[in-house]
Design an enzyme around this catalytic site. Sequence first.
Site, PDB file in Angstrom:
ATOM      1  N   CYS A 134      -9.481  -6.554  18.349  1.00  0.00           N
ATOM      2  CA  CYS A 134      -9.877  -5.163  18.570  1.00  0.00           C
ATOM      3  C   CYS A 134     -11.203  -4.855  17.874  1.00  0.00           C
ATOM      4  CB  CYS A 134      -8.768  -4.227  18.076  1.00  0.00           C
ATOM      5  SG  CYS A 134      -9.149  -2.486  18.314  1.00  0.00           S
ATOM      6  N   CYS A 137     -11.349  -1.297  16.390  1.00  0.00           N
ATOM      7  CA  CYS A 137     -10.582  -1.182  15.141  1.00  0.00           C
ATOM      8  C   CYS A 137     -11.310  -1.849  13.976  1.00  0.00           C
ATOM      9  CB  CYS A 137      -9.211  -1.853  15.274  1.00  0.00           C
ATOM     10  SG  CYS A 137      -8.308  -1.442  16.776  1.00  0.00           S
ATOM     11  N   ASP A 138     -11.802  -3.059  14.204  1.00  0.00           N
ATOM     12  CA  ASP A 138     -12.233  -3.900  13.072  1.00  0.00           C
ATOM     13  C   ASP A 138     -13.728  -4.184  13.008  1.00  0.00           C
ATOM     14  OD1 ASP A 138      -9.570  -4.047  12.354  1.00  0.00           O
ATOM     15  OD2 ASP A 138      -9.207  -5.844  13.542  1.00  0.00           O
TER      16      ASP A 138
HETATM   17  P1  FAD Z   1       2.789   0.031  20.743  1.00  0.00           P
HETATM   18  O1  FAD Z   1       2.219   0.389  19.438  1.00  0.00           O
HETATM   19  O2  FAD Z   1       2.625  -1.372  21.232  1.00  0.00           O
HETATM   20  O3  FAD Z   1       4.340   0.414  20.702  1.00  0.00           O
HETATM   21  C1  FAD Z   1       5.196   0.028  21.732  1.00  0.00           C
HETATM   22  C2  FAD Z   1       6.617   0.009  21.166  1.00  0.00           C
HETATM   23  O4  FAD Z   1       7.520  -0.217  22.251  1.00  0.00           O
HETATM   24  C3  FAD Z   1       6.849  -1.121  20.163  1.00  0.00           C
HETATM   25  O5  FAD Z   1       7.355  -0.559  18.961  1.00  0.00           O
HETATM   26  C4  FAD Z   1       7.868  -2.035  20.842  1.00  0.00           C
HETATM   27  O6  FAD Z   1       8.798  -2.598  19.929  1.00  0.00           O
HETATM   28  C5  FAD Z   1       8.559  -1.072  21.805  1.00  0.00           C
HETATM   29  N1  FAD Z   1       9.104  -1.732  22.993  1.00  0.00           N
HETATM   30  C6  FAD Z   1       8.438  -2.572  23.847  1.00  0.00           C
HETATM   31  N2  FAD Z   1       9.251  -2.937  24.841  1.00  0.00           N
HETATM   32  C7  FAD Z   1      10.447  -2.324  24.620  1.00  0.00           C
HETATM   33  C8  FAD Z   1      11.698  -2.317  25.316  1.00  0.00           C
HETATM   34  N3  FAD Z   1      11.861  -3.032  26.430  1.00  0.00           N
HETATM   35  N4  FAD Z   1      12.724  -1.597  24.811  1.00  0.00           N
HETATM   36  C9  FAD Z   1      12.553  -0.865  23.668  1.00  0.00           C
HETATM   37  N5  FAD Z   1      11.410  -0.844  22.962  1.00  0.00           N
HETATM   38  C10 FAD Z   1      10.362  -1.559  23.443  1.00  0.00           C
HETATM   39  N6  FAD Z   1      -5.741   1.216  16.772  1.00  0.00           N
HETATM   40  C11 FAD Z   1      -6.495   2.137  16.104  1.00  0.00           C
HETATM   41  O7  FAD Z   1      -6.619   3.283  16.548  1.00  0.00           O
HETATM   42  N7  FAD Z   1      -7.116   1.800  14.937  1.00  0.00           N
HETATM   43  C12 FAD Z   1      -7.002   0.588  14.354  1.00  0.00           C
HETATM   44  O8  FAD Z   1      -7.589   0.316  13.297  1.00  0.00           O
HETATM   45  C13 FAD Z   1      -6.186  -0.384  15.024  1.00  0.00           C
HETATM   46  N8  FAD Z   1      -6.009  -1.599  14.495  1.00  0.00           N
HETATM   47  C14 FAD Z   1      -5.145  -2.468  15.084  1.00  0.00           C
HETATM   48  C15 FAD Z   1      -4.880  -3.670  14.436  1.00  0.00           C
HETATM   49  C16 FAD Z   1      -3.971  -4.557  14.969  1.00  0.00           C
HETATM   50  C17 FAD Z   1      -3.668  -5.837  14.229  1.00  0.00           C
HETATM   51  C18 FAD Z   1      -3.337  -4.255  16.225  1.00  0.00           C
HETATM   52  C19 FAD Z   1      -2.344  -5.238  16.821  1.00  0.00           C
HETATM   53  C20 FAD Z   1      -3.620  -3.080  16.885  1.00  0.00           C
HETATM   54  C21 FAD Z   1      -4.519  -2.166  16.328  1.00  0.00           C
HETATM   55  N9  FAD Z   1      -4.808  -0.942  16.934  1.00  0.00           N
HETATM   56  C22 FAD Z   1      -5.576  -0.017  16.270  1.00  0.00           C
HETATM   57  C23 FAD Z   1      -4.307  -0.602  18.280  1.00  0.00           C
HETATM   58  C24 FAD Z   1      -3.057   0.280  18.204  1.00  0.00           C
HETATM   59  O9  FAD Z   1      -2.101  -0.342  17.381  1.00  0.00           O
HETATM   60  C25 FAD Z   1      -2.487   0.492  19.609  1.00  0.00           C
HETATM   61  O10 FAD Z   1      -3.469   1.030  20.470  1.00  0.00           O
HETATM   62  C26 FAD Z   1      -1.295   1.450  19.568  1.00  0.00           C
HETATM   63  O11 FAD Z   1      -0.307   0.989  18.677  1.00  0.00           O
HETATM   64  C27 FAD Z   1      -0.680   1.612  20.952  1.00  0.00           C
HETATM   65  O12 FAD Z   1       0.443   2.436  20.848  1.00  0.00           O
HETATM   66  P2  FAD Z   1       1.608   2.424  21.943  1.00  0.00           P
HETATM   67  O13 FAD Z   1       2.600   3.408  21.454  1.00  0.00           O
HETATM   68  O14 FAD Z   1       1.035   2.556  23.284  1.00  0.00           O
HETATM   69  O15 FAD Z   1       2.212   0.945  21.925  1.00  0.00           O
END
Ligand code: FAD
Length: 314
Positions: A134, A137-138
């Site tokens: 990302c 992010c980084d």
């Molecule tokens: P997710 O965070 O992926 O959450 C999805 C959830 O759904 C998970 O908890 C998973 O367990 C659950 N799930 C999936 N399938 C199922 C299922 N079938 N049944 C039940 N539960 C399920 N963003 C920033 O803004 N700033 C940053 O500095 C940043 N740094 C990052 C660093 C890292 C290492 C990573 C990996 C990502 C980073 N991001 C950052 C990006 C950010 O984390 C994502 O954009 C954000 O978390 C997306 O949110 P979401 O809710 O869409 O999905």
Amino acid sequence: MLDCAIIGGGPAGLTAGLYTTRGGMENVTMFEKGMPGGQITQSSEIENYPGVTGDITGMDLMMPWPEQCQKFGLKHDMIEVSRVTRNKEGVFVIHKADGSSEEALSVIVGTGSAPKRVGFPGEDEFFGRGVSTCATCDGFFYKGKEVAVIGGGDTALEEALYLAKICSKVYLVHRREQFRSAPNTVERVKNKENIELVLNAVPDEVYGDAMGVTGLRVKFNDGTTRDIEVPGVFTFVGNNVNNQVLRQADGSFLCDVNEWGEVVVDISMNTSVPGLYAVGDMRIAAPKQVVSAAGDGAVAALQAISYVDEKVNG
Ligand code: FAD
Ligand code: NAP
């Protein structure tokens, strides 16, 4: 019968949980297969969540979110959802991994996405300590420093251009001569003076010390190698969208998805199916940031409240 089922407890799902319950919905359950918080809990440092200053980890950031939702009545079922279907009456059925199911008038899906790994030694060991997927992010952590980018698609080239504005130099490592990316993006990359193309090469190893990455060794197609001394390596070799819950028994999707499996939504997070919303990283054109995922969750929740109100009260 649930008023709303929320699938996924990342920033998008949790915010949807907050806004649905605080907005008056009484029967809302968030289905999350693990601990709530989502993929950001893997991050060691967050600098770009508005209003949050100081050294905090992703875990620190997400810790209070579930408690805030529970205060307004959000229920949490810690289970994996295997599939969401819709019956003839337009009611959604949430099929759970233990074989049980629940019905819901509306569904907000926020199951996220996951960048693909390249598969070289050091990639996992240094993930979050120099290896990143990302740039938004980084990238800032490498301000004025040199970094390497792996990949030859639109994402790799666009992120290389983004990083070239922050970093002193970007080495773009790609396994072929030709890029998959759009021709005008390739042209912009070739004209950018601080991007060096390292072609016909794949990552052989990322190495470092207790402080993090110190270099990347690449291997060319002719067998020779080159060491590139960089503290940051960004990999962009494609993405897997967690859209499995929308797959139906016949292999089709419950709602429209694009050719990369991202769920097609409008600006209100409506999918092609009334009462079904997709939020966060899994939707089309997602910025893949915590702040935008949370925003999506709020938008979808407000839509779901109106939808259910109309369905129940006419
Ligand atoms: P997710 O965070 O992926 O959450 C999805 C959830 O759904 C998970 O908890 C998973 O367990 C659950 N799930 C999936 N399938 C199922 C299922 N079938 N049944 C039940 N539960 C399920 N963003 C920033 O803004 N700033 C940053 O500095 C940043 N740094 C990052 C660093 C890292 C290492 C990573 C990996 C990502 C980073 N991001 C950052 C990006 C950010 O984390 C994502 O954009 C954000 O978390 C997306 O949110 P979401 O809710 O869409 O999905
Ligand atoms: P992508 O198009 O699948 O490209 C992945 C790149 O990574 C390819 O160049 C591929 O090399 C390389 N790669 C894959 N596995 C590798 C490995 N193990 N080792 C080394 N290199 C590897 O992925 P993407 O760039 O994330 O794009 C996904 C889709 O979104 C694309 O269709 C893209 O057009 C679209 N997108 C569009 C925009 C835009 O329109 N502005 C922006 C971003 C993404 P090869 O080329 O040799 O296969």
